[in-house]
Design a protein around this motif. Structure first.
Motif, mmCIF file in Angstrom:
data_model
loop_
_atom_site.group_PDB
_atom_site.id
_atom_site.type_symbol
_atom_site.label_atom_id
_atom_site.label_comp_id
_atom_site.label_asym_id
_atom_site.label_seq_id
_atom_site.Cartn_x
_atom_site.Cartn_y
_atom_site.Cartn_z
ATOM 1 N N GLY A 122 15.657 -0.935 10.055
ATOM 2 C CA GLY A 122 15.733 -2.379 10.235
ATOM 3 C C GLY A 122 14.725 -2.960 11.224
ATOM 4 N N MET A 123 13.997 -2.096 11.918
ATOM 5 C CA MET A 123 13.007 -2.572 12.879
ATOM 6 C C MET A 123 11.779 -3.071 12.120
ATOM 7 N N PRO A 124 11.231 -4.241 12.500
ATOM 8 C CA PRO A 124 10.053 -4.764 11.783
ATOM 9 C C PRO A 124 8.747 -4.076 12.203
ATOM 10 N N LEU A 125 8.710 -2.774 11.976
ATOM 11 C CA LEU A 125 7.526 -1.967 12.272
ATOM 12 C C LEU A 125 7.193 -1.200 11.004
ATOM 13 N N GLY A 126 6.074 -1.545 10.397
ATOM 14 C CA GLY A 126 5.630 -0.869 9.188
ATOM 15 C C GLY A 126 4.493 0.082 9.502
ATOM 16 N N ILE A 127 4.460 1.189 8.803
ATOM 17 C CA ILE A 127 3.440 2.213 9.034
ATOM 18 C C ILE A 127 2.586 2.369 7.780
ATOM 19 N N ILE A 128 1.282 2.421 7.962
ATOM 20 C CA ILE A 128 0.349 2.796 6.904
ATOM 21 C C ILE A 128 -0.226 4.134 7.330
ATOM 22 N N SER A 129 0.025 5.165 6.520
ATOM 23 C CA SER A 129 -0.413 6.514 6.911
ATOM 24 C C SER A 129 -1.638 6.937 6.108
ATOM 25 N N ASP A 130 -2.609 6.069 6.070
ATOM 26 C CA ASP A 130 -3.855 6.341 5.367
ATOM 27 C C ASP A 130 -4.980 5.768 6.222
ATOM 28 N N ALA A 131 -6.183 6.203 5.956
ATOM 29 C CA ALA A 131 -7.337 5.739 6.740
ATOM 30 C C ALA A 131 -8.190 4.793 5.904
ATOM 31 N N PRO A 132 -8.024 3.491 6.107
ATOM 32 C CA PRO A 132 -8.916 2.561 5.413
ATOM 33 C C PRO A 132 -10.328 2.714 5.946
ATOM 34 N N ASN A 133 -11.302 2.385 5.129
ATOM 35 C CA ASN A 133 -12.701 2.453 5.569
ATOM 36 C C ASN A 133 -13.113 1.053 6.003
ATOM 37 N N MET A 134 -13.216 0.854 7.305
ATOM 38 C CA MET A 134 -13.552 -0.462 7.838
ATOM 39 C C MET A 134 -15.056 -0.724 7.816
ATOM 40 N N LYS A 136 -16.386 -0.480 4.791
ATOM 41 C CA LYS A 136 -16.364 -0.991 3.423
ATOM 42 C C LYS A 136 -15.436 -2.203 3.435
ATOM 43 N N ASP A 137 -15.043 -2.674 2.291
ATOM 44 C CA ASP A 137 -14.190 -3.860 2.232
ATOM 45 C C ASP A 137 -12.708 -3.525 2.129
ATOM 46 N N ASP A 138 -12.274 -2.407 2.710
ATOM 47 C CA ASP A 138 -10.856 -2.045 2.684
ATOM 48 C C ASP A 138 -9.990 -3.049 3.439
ATOM 49 N N ASP A 139 -10.588 -3.862 4.297
ATOM 50 C CA ASP A 139 -9.819 -4.871 5.026
ATOM 51 C C ASP A 139 -9.144 -5.845 4.060
ATOM 52 N N LYS A 140 -9.765 -6.095 2.911
ATOM 53 C CA LYS A 140 -9.182 -7.012 1.924
ATOM 54 C C LYS A 140 -7.891 -6.434 1.346
ATOM 55 N N ALA A 141 -7.905 -5.160 0.986
ATOM 56 C CA ALA A 141 -6.700 -4.507 0.466
ATOM 57 C C ALA A 141 -5.634 -4.412 1.555
ATOM 58 N N LEU A 142 -6.056 -4.127 2.792
ATOM 59 C CA LEU A 142 -5.108 -4.092 3.908
ATOM 60 C C LEU A 142 -4.429 -5.441 4.075
ATOM 61 N N ALA A 143 -5.205 -6.505 4.047
ATOM 62 C CA ALA A 143 -4.643 -7.847 4.209
ATOM 63 C C ALA A 143 -3.603 -8.133 3.132
ATOM 64 N N ARG A 144 -3.926 -7.784 1.890
ATOM 65 C CA ARG A 144 -2.967 -8.019 0.795
ATOM 66 C C ARG A 144 -1.688 -7.210 1.019
ATOM 67 N N ALA A 180 -16.537 -7.432 12.328
ATOM 68 C CA ALA A 180 -16.494 -8.515 11.336
ATOM 69 C C ALA A 180 -15.331 -8.307 10.376
ATOM 70 N N ARG A 181 -15.099 -7.080 9.949
ATOM 71 C CA ARG A 181 -13.998 -6.806 9.029
ATOM 72 C C ARG A 181 -12.644 -6.938 9.724
ATOM 73 N N CYS A 182 -12.580 -6.558 10.980
ATOM 74 C CA CYS A 182 -11.332 -6.744 11.734
ATOM 75 C C CYS A 182 -11.025 -8.236 11.896
ATOM 76 N N LYS A 183 -12.040 -9.024 12.169
ATOM 77 C CA LYS A 183 -11.833 -10.474 12.273
ATOM 78 C C LYS A 183 -11.387 -11.047 10.945
ATOM 79 N N ARG A 184 -11.975 -10.569 9.866
ATOM 80 C CA ARG A 184 -11.595 -11.040 8.538
ATOM 81 C C ARG A 184 -10.143 -10.656 8.237
ATOM 82 N N LEU A 185 -9.743 -9.456 8.631
ATOM 83 C CA LEU A 185 -8.355 -9.009 8.463
ATOM 84 C C LEU A 185 -7.414 -9.902 9.261
#
Length: 189
Positions: A122-134, A136-144, A180-185
């Motif tokens: 119930g805690m609002p803490l989500g985990i992504i256990s993969d390494a996006p490539n920052m 590349k444009d993985d920030d777009k998929a992360l944002a979604r 730049a990608r972190c800012k976009r995220l």
């Protein structure tokens, strides 16, 4: 550049920018008079004096110095909306990208929950256990993905080296692309 304008046109032009374009530019780059800027509200904080609500923050230190524990401790406080080492917290959902050593992170997460005596359910803490490539444009998929999960007031990427494969951390070009990608995220979420 010199422009000859009718008196009625002068009000809508700044440095040669026509009024129909001016509205769009003003929205993105407002020019705030100094007296108003100086008296606007101070920065808003997720953790007062430590972690601003907007912006990009980097935790850095030597290998093995506890950066991941620090980041997890901050994430827990924000997601639980509890005080953090005597500092006021404005909490909310957190997404933690465990891009390096998900197994070890899993153990840390269970250990901190046990030590502090709270349930993970119930805690609002989500985990992504993969390494996006920052790089590349993985920030777009992360944002979604983050938006689909309900959004986040804090996104932690652990570690920079894991999400920048082949990058030179001392290269302005490589790190500029990552920032730049972190800012976009941040803007997208």
């Amino acid at each position: 550049a010199r422009f000859i304008l009718k008196e009625s046109e002068k009000a809508g032009w700044i440095s040669g920018v026509p009024s129909k374009r001016l509205d769009a530019l003003e929205a993105r780059f407002p020019v705030i008079p100094a007296h108003r800027f100086a008296t606007t509200a101070a920065a808003r904080w997720t953790i007062r004096g430590v972690l601003p609500q907007a912006g990009i923050v980097v935790f850095f230190g030597d290998a093995g110095s506890g950066k991941s524990f620090f980041a997890l401790d901050v994430s827990i406080a924000v997601s639980r909306d509890t005080e953090w080492h005597g500092q006021e917290v404005t909490g909310g959902p957190v997404v933690y990208i465990a891009a390096e050593g998900a197994g070890g992170f899993r153990k840390r997460l269970r250990a901190i929950a046990k030590h502090q005596g709270f349930p993970l359910e119930g805690m609002p803490l989500g985990i992504i256990s993969d390494a996006p490539n920052m790089l590349k444009d993985d920030d777009k998929a992360l944002a979604r993905a983050i938006e689909a999960s309900g959004g986040a007031v804090l996104i932690v990427i652990d570690t920079l080296a894991s999400v920048t494969p082949g990058a030179n951390e001392n290269s302005a070009e490589d790190m500029g692309a990552v920032i730049a990608r972190c800012k976009r995220l941040q803007e997208a979420t």
